[in-house]
Design a protein around this motif. Structure first.
Motif, PDB file in Angstrom:
ATOM      1  N   GLY A   1     -54.877 -47.102  27.189  1.00 40.83           N
ATOM      2  CA  GLY A   1     -55.841 -47.089  25.901  1.00 40.83           C
ATOM      3  C   GLY A   1     -57.367 -46.921  26.709  1.00 40.83           C
ATOM      4  N   VAL A   2     -58.330 -47.753  26.150  1.00 39.96           N
ATOM      5  CA  VAL A   2     -59.612 -47.447  26.506  1.00 39.96           C
ATOM      6  C   VAL A   2     -60.165 -48.742  27.207  1.00 39.96           C
ATOM      7  CG1 VAL A   2     -60.436 -45.824  25.185  1.00 39.96           C
ATOM      8  CG2 VAL A   2     -60.550 -47.869  24.523  1.00 39.96           C
ATOM      9  N   HIS A   3     -61.125 -48.676  28.156  1.00 37.33           N
ATOM     10  CA  HIS A   3     -61.713 -49.897  28.955  1.00 37.33           C
ATOM     11  C   HIS A   3     -61.831 -51.164  28.256  1.00 37.33           C
ATOM     12  CE1 HIS A   3     -64.118 -52.155  31.768  1.00 37.33           C
ATOM     13  NE2 HIS A   3     -63.550 -51.331  32.832  1.00 37.33           N
ATOM     14  N   PHE A   4     -62.499 -51.213  26.987  1.00 35.57           N
ATOM     15  CA  PHE A   4     -62.232 -52.665  26.445  1.00 35.57           C
ATOM     16  C   PHE A   4     -61.148 -53.249  26.192  1.00 35.57           C
ATOM     17  CE2 PHE A   4     -62.220 -50.189  22.461  1.00 35.57           C
ATOM     18  CZ  PHE A   4     -61.402 -50.982  21.649  1.00 35.57           C
TER      19      PHE A   4
ATOM     20  N   GLY B   1     -63.950 -44.947  28.317  1.00 38.15           N
ATOM     21  CA  GLY B   1     -64.799 -45.858  27.530  1.00 38.15           C
ATOM     22  C   GLY B   1     -64.717 -45.979  26.082  1.00 38.15           C
ATOM     23  N   CYS B   2     -65.879 -46.208  25.399  1.00 39.52           N
ATOM     24  CA  CYS B   2     -65.498 -46.083  23.906  1.00 39.52           C
ATOM     25  C   CYS B   2     -67.388 -46.167  23.433  1.00 39.52           C
ATOM     26  CB  CYS B   2     -65.084 -47.555  23.346  1.00 39.52           C
ATOM     27  SG  CYS B   2     -65.495 -47.795  21.533  1.00 39.52           S
ATOM     28  N   SER B   3     -67.526 -45.241  22.641  1.00 40.60           N
ATOM     29  CA  SER B   3     -68.964 -44.945  21.975  1.00 40.60           C
ATOM     30  C   SER B   3     -69.513 -46.104  21.439  1.00 40.60           C
ATOM     31  CB  SER B   3     -68.986 -43.643  21.208  1.00 40.60           C
ATOM     32  OG  SER B   3     -68.340 -44.036  19.927  1.00 40.60           O
ATOM     33  N   LEU B   4     -68.463 -46.957  20.605  1.00 40.49           N
ATOM     34  CA  LEU B   4     -68.856 -47.995  19.954  1.00 40.49           C
ATOM     35  C   LEU B   4     -69.322 -49.300  20.979  1.00 40.49           C
ATOM     36  CD1 LEU B   4     -69.116 -49.173  17.155  1.00 40.49           C
ATOM     37  CD2 LEU B   4     -66.533 -49.583  17.033  1.00 40.49           C
ATOM     38  N   ALA B   5     -68.524 -49.366  22.222  1.00 41.63           N
ATOM     39  CA  ALA B   5     -68.872 -50.460  23.021  1.00 41.63           C
ATOM     40  C   ALA B   5     -69.953 -49.934  23.786  1.00 41.63           C
ATOM     41  CB  ALA B   5     -67.690 -50.522  24.014  1.00 41.63           C
ATOM     42  N   ASP B   6     -70.458 -48.782  23.911  1.00 42.99           N
ATOM     43  CA  ASP B   6     -71.456 -48.286  24.501  1.00 42.99           C
ATOM     44  C   ASP B   6     -72.917 -48.473  23.692  1.00 42.99           C
ATOM     45  OD1 ASP B   6     -70.092 -47.609  26.751  1.00 42.99           O
ATOM     46  OD2 ASP B   6     -70.252 -45.441  26.291  1.00 42.99           O
ATOM     47  N   SER B   7     -72.652 -48.363  22.531  1.00 39.82           N
ATOM     48  CA  SER B   7     -73.703 -48.636  21.515  1.00 39.82           C
ATOM     49  C   SER B   7     -74.184 -50.077  21.287  1.00 39.82           C
ATOM     50  CB  SER B   7     -73.532 -48.121  19.985  1.00 39.82           C
ATOM     51  OG  SER B   7     -72.553 -49.036  19.439  1.00 39.82           O
ATOM     52  N   CYS B   8     -73.614 -50.805  22.229  1.00 40.69           N
ATOM     53  CA  CYS B   8     -74.045 -52.299  22.097  1.00 40.69           C
ATOM     54  C   CYS B   8     -74.676 -52.804  23.516  1.00 40.69           C
ATOM     55  CB  CYS B   8     -73.228 -53.158  21.411  1.00 40.69           C
ATOM     56  SG  CYS B   8     -73.784 -54.753  20.990  1.00 40.69           S
TER      57      CYS B   8
END
Ligand code: 13P
Ligand code: SF4
Length: 325
Positions: free
Chosen positions: A75-78, A100-107
């Protein structure tokens, strides 16, 4: 000759992978006492070898309950990080650490700390698609399958910050009638579905139902017959009497939809660019071959400070208590 661990790993990885990766991975699974957990957005081969495939809530529950020694997280990192937060003594492997995940990076944590400080009386409900640092600053974690249920359990008079996905947050506001203070994050996959192309597909397939993930923009959600987490969408397509579905989430899930309902027809919703489907570039970094090497070399593994882990654990445990299966 003296070889460092890194050089040794490079040497090993330049070796040819075994011809039958499925068989080799099964053998490593037995050797390591490992469990393979996979998200629906993984490539079909990974889904087919996984011990469990699910949405973020299902994967967290599996991670919380497994007695395996090693968790291989496809899956992804989070997601892998959440498994590690729940299992500090287990080895948690992610086939590609760059997933990673763009959503996690957006915060980013610093900006979020300032946002939280500006709303001191607010409870923080964070979507699981965020880093361990953001989880550590949160009161309760939620996923797309329990966000509405969790917000409904919070007393009416309690103000709430919802982070990081503004689209899921807006959807929760609509469903609960609550006014949430939203962090303005979004997912690059779900925000790029084209409303115009979905409407065109509905015209050419008038019998089709539109299935959408709540991370989609409101312009797409308003055309949806059914909105839910990946597992909820999968369950819905099986019980619906419709035979054609336009699927507005990452198309990896169509592999399971086709397996569960082989007589039905699934059309991936197109993005605004010229592609026909909308794959998550992070999820797709994992491959069966990388999964094999991760198990063979016991790396890359997820690590974090114990201080962050303990702070992030509490809101995850609260989520699991507030959404019993
Ligand atoms: P689900 O929990 O619905 O599987 O969502 C995970 C995700 O990353 C959606 O983009
Ligand atoms: Fe993150 Fe979006 Fe990919 Fe899900 S689909 S992992 S939210 S970038």
């Amino acid at each position: 000759m003296f070889t460092t661990a890194l050089a040794q790993r490079k040497l090993t990885q330049t070796a040819e992978p075994p011809l039958d990766l499925f068989e080799a991975i099964q053998a490593l699974k037995r050797e390591l006492n490992a469990i393979i957990l996979a998200h629906y957005y993984q490539e079909p081969d990974i889904q087919d070898i996984a011990d469990y495939i699910g949405d973020s809530l299902g994967l967290s529950r599996q991670a919380a309950n497994t007695d395996a020694d090693v968790i291989v997280f496809a899956g992804v990192h989070f997601m892998a990080e959440t498994a590690k937060i729940l299992n500090p003594n287990k080895l948690v492997l992610l086939p590609d650490l760059a997933a990673g995940c763009s959503l996690a990076d957006s915060c980013p944590p610093e900006a979020f700390a300032a946002f939280k400080a500006a709303h001191p009386d607010h409870l923080v409900v964070s979507y699981i698609n965020c880093t361990a640092e953001i989880k550590a600053m949160s009161d309760i974690i939620c996923t797309s399958s329990n966000a509405v249920q969790i917000v409904r359990q919070i007393p009416e008079e309690q103000p709430i910050i919802f982070a990081p996905d503004r689209n899921l947050g807006r959807y929760v506001m609509e469903q609960t009638g609550r006014n949430l203070v939203l962090w303005q994050g979004s997912c690059i996959v779900h925000e790029t579905f084209s409303e115009k192309k979905i409407v065109q597909l509905k015209i050419s397939h008038p019998e089709a139902e539109v299935l959408a993930h709540p991370e989609c923009e409101p312009a797409v959600l308003r055309h949806a017959t059914y909105i839910g987490s990946t597992t909820a969408l999968l369950n819905y397509c099986q019980r619906s009497s419709a035979s054609t579905f336009i699927v507005a989430t990452e198309p990896g899930i169509i592999h399971q939809m086709q397996k569960e309902a082989p007589q039905k027809h699934f059309i991936p919703a197109p993005p605004m660019n010229s592609c026909n489907c909308n794959e998550c570039p992070y999820m797709r970094l994992n491959t069966l071959e990388k999964l094999y090497w991760a198990m063979k070399n016991r790396t890359p593994q997820i690590t974090m400070s114990e201080e962050i882990r303990l702070a992030a654990l509490q809101p995850i445990q609260r989520m699991l208590e507030m959404s019993p299966s």
